[in-house]
Design a protein around this motif. Structure first.
Motif, PDB file in Angstrom:
ATOM      1  N   LEU A  53      -6.261  12.332  -3.547  1.00  0.00           N
ATOM      2  CA  LEU A  53      -7.722  12.242  -3.660  1.00  0.00           C
ATOM      3  C   LEU A  53      -8.318  12.038  -2.269  1.00  0.00           C
ATOM      4  O   LEU A  53      -8.762  10.945  -1.905  1.00  0.00           O
ATOM      5  CB  LEU A  53      -8.086  11.106  -4.613  1.00  0.00           C
ATOM      6  N   VAL A  54      -8.353  13.122  -1.526  1.00  0.00           N
ATOM      7  CA  VAL A  54      -8.693  13.064  -0.107  1.00  0.00           C
ATOM      8  C   VAL A  54     -10.029  12.358   0.127  1.00  0.00           C
ATOM      9  O   VAL A  54     -10.147  11.505   1.011  1.00  0.00           O
ATOM     10  CB  VAL A  54      -8.730  14.490   0.479  1.00  0.00           C
ATOM     11  N   GLY A  55     -11.018  12.697  -0.661  1.00  0.00           N
ATOM     12  CA  GLY A  55     -12.349  12.143  -0.437  1.00  0.00           C
ATOM     13  C   GLY A  55     -12.485  10.680  -0.794  1.00  0.00           C
ATOM     14  O   GLY A  55     -13.508  10.064  -0.457  1.00  0.00           O
ATOM     15  N   ALA A  87      -2.526   8.072   6.253  1.00  0.00           N
ATOM     16  CA  ALA A  87      -3.500   7.612   5.280  1.00  0.00           C
ATOM     17  C   ALA A  87      -2.932   6.468   4.454  1.00  0.00           C
ATOM     18  O   ALA A  87      -1.723   6.415   4.203  1.00  0.00           O
ATOM     19  CB  ALA A  87      -3.903   8.755   4.359  1.00  0.00           C
ATOM     20  N   ALA A  88      -3.820   5.575   4.037  1.00  0.00           N
ATOM     21  CA  ALA A  88      -3.408   4.441   3.210  1.00  0.00           C
ATOM     22  C   ALA A  88      -4.511   4.102   2.224  1.00  0.00           C
ATOM     23  O   ALA A  88      -5.701   4.285   2.508  1.00  0.00           O
ATOM     24  CB  ALA A  88      -3.114   3.220   4.093  1.00  0.00           C
ATOM     25  N   ASP A  89      -4.104   3.620   1.083  1.00  0.00           N
ATOM     26  CA  ASP A  89      -5.072   3.195   0.077  1.00  0.00           C
ATOM     27  C   ASP A  89      -4.390   2.237  -0.883  1.00  0.00           C
ATOM     28  O   ASP A  89      -3.237   2.456  -1.249  1.00  0.00           O
ATOM     29  CB  ASP A  89      -5.618   4.409  -0.679  1.00  0.00           C
ATOM     30  N   PRO A  90      -5.077   1.196  -1.343  1.00  0.00           N
ATOM     31  CA  PRO A  90      -4.432   0.232  -2.229  1.00  0.00           C
ATOM     32  C   PRO A  90      -4.281   0.715  -3.667  1.00  0.00           C
ATOM     33  O   PRO A  90      -3.534   0.121  -4.435  1.00  0.00           O
ATOM     34  CB  PRO A  90      -5.364  -0.979  -2.162  1.00  0.00           C
ATOM     35  N   ASN A  91      -4.996   1.778  -4.036  1.00  0.00           N
ATOM     36  CA  ASN A  91      -5.085   2.143  -5.447  1.00  0.00           C
ATOM     37  C   ASN A  91      -4.503   3.521  -5.778  1.00  0.00           C
ATOM     38  O   ASN A  91      -4.977   4.185  -6.675  1.00  0.00           O
ATOM     39  CB  ASN A  91      -6.553   2.091  -5.890  1.00  0.00           C
ATOM     40  N   TYR A  92      -3.510   3.958  -5.046  1.00  0.00           N
ATOM     41  CA  TYR A  92      -2.762   5.182  -5.330  1.00  0.00           C
ATOM     42  C   TYR A  92      -3.580   6.452  -5.151  1.00  0.00           C
ATOM     43  O   TYR A  92      -3.183   7.507  -5.631  1.00  0.00           O
ATOM     44  CB  TYR A  92      -2.126   5.133  -6.725  1.00  0.00           C
ATOM     45  N   ARG A  93      -4.705   6.366  -4.475  1.00  0.00           N
ATOM     46  CA  ARG A  93      -5.437   7.584  -4.161  1.00  0.00           C
ATOM     47  C   ARG A  93      -4.638   8.457  -3.199  1.00  0.00           C
ATOM     48  O   ARG A  93      -4.725   9.673  -3.232  1.00  0.00           O
ATOM     49  CB  ARG A  93      -6.801   7.238  -3.570  1.00  0.00           C
ATOM     50  N   HIS A 146       0.816  -1.208   0.000  1.00  0.00           N
ATOM     51  CA  HIS A 146       0.000   0.000   0.000  1.00  0.00           C
ATOM     52  C   HIS A 146       0.853   1.263   0.000  1.00  0.00           C
ATOM     53  O   HIS A 146       1.743   1.404   0.857  1.00  0.00           O
ATOM     54  CB  HIS A 146      -0.896   0.046   1.238  1.00  0.00           C
ATOM     55  N   PRO A 147       0.571   2.185  -0.908  1.00  0.00           N
ATOM     56  CA  PRO A 147       1.128   3.526  -0.739  1.00  0.00           C
ATOM     57  C   PRO A 147       0.627   4.120   0.577  1.00  0.00           C
ATOM     58  O   PRO A 147      -0.516   3.871   0.980  1.00  0.00           O
ATOM     59  CB  PRO A 147       0.568   4.308  -1.925  1.00  0.00           C
TER      60      PRO A 147
END
Length: 124
Positions: free
Chosen positions: A107-109, A96-102, A32-33
């Motif tokens: 892409l805060v929301g 913050a973490a997200d699997p899809n590079y948000r 995860h990024p």
């Protein structure tokens, strides 16, 4: 269940330093990024620093040369070292973490996972 828990905030004097830590659980951390975001009073949430799964970093212009993000995949932790702090850095800082590079795209929301936040106050 995903958890992101920040620590290390507090009060610093102008020109001083603070280090933030975030420990993650409940997802495959190494893929995860990760990022640090902040929200100051009366302002929108903004990206501070991000680090990809392979260690590439990016910073907001306002913190370049002063802040450094790093990660330890074995410990499932991400760090933010903040130097030369000024009053404009006063904010609640979120991991913050997200699997899809948000996270990397700001892409805060749409970011999937957030910590509870830790307050950083820079004042004399």
């Amino acid at each position: 269940q995903v958890h992101l828990v920040e620590s290390g905030g507090g009060l610093a004097q102008p020109g001083g330093s603070l280090g933030l830590s975030c420990v993650a659980s409940g997802f495959t951390f190494s893929t995860h990024p990760m990022g640090w975001y902040r929200r100051a009073v009366g302002k929108d949430c903004e990206m501070v620093a991000i680090i990809t799964s392979n260690g590439r970093t990016n910073y907001a212009d306002s913190v370049k040369g002063r802040f450094a993000i790093s990660r330890d995949n074995a410990k499932k932790m991400v760090y933010l070292q903040m130097n030369s702090l000024n009053s404009e850095d006063t904010a609640v800082y979120y991991c913050a973490a997200d699997p899809n590079y948000r996270v990397t795209q700001g892409l805060v929301g749409q970011i999937s996972y957030w910590g509870q936040g830790t307050q950083v106050t820079v004042a004399s």
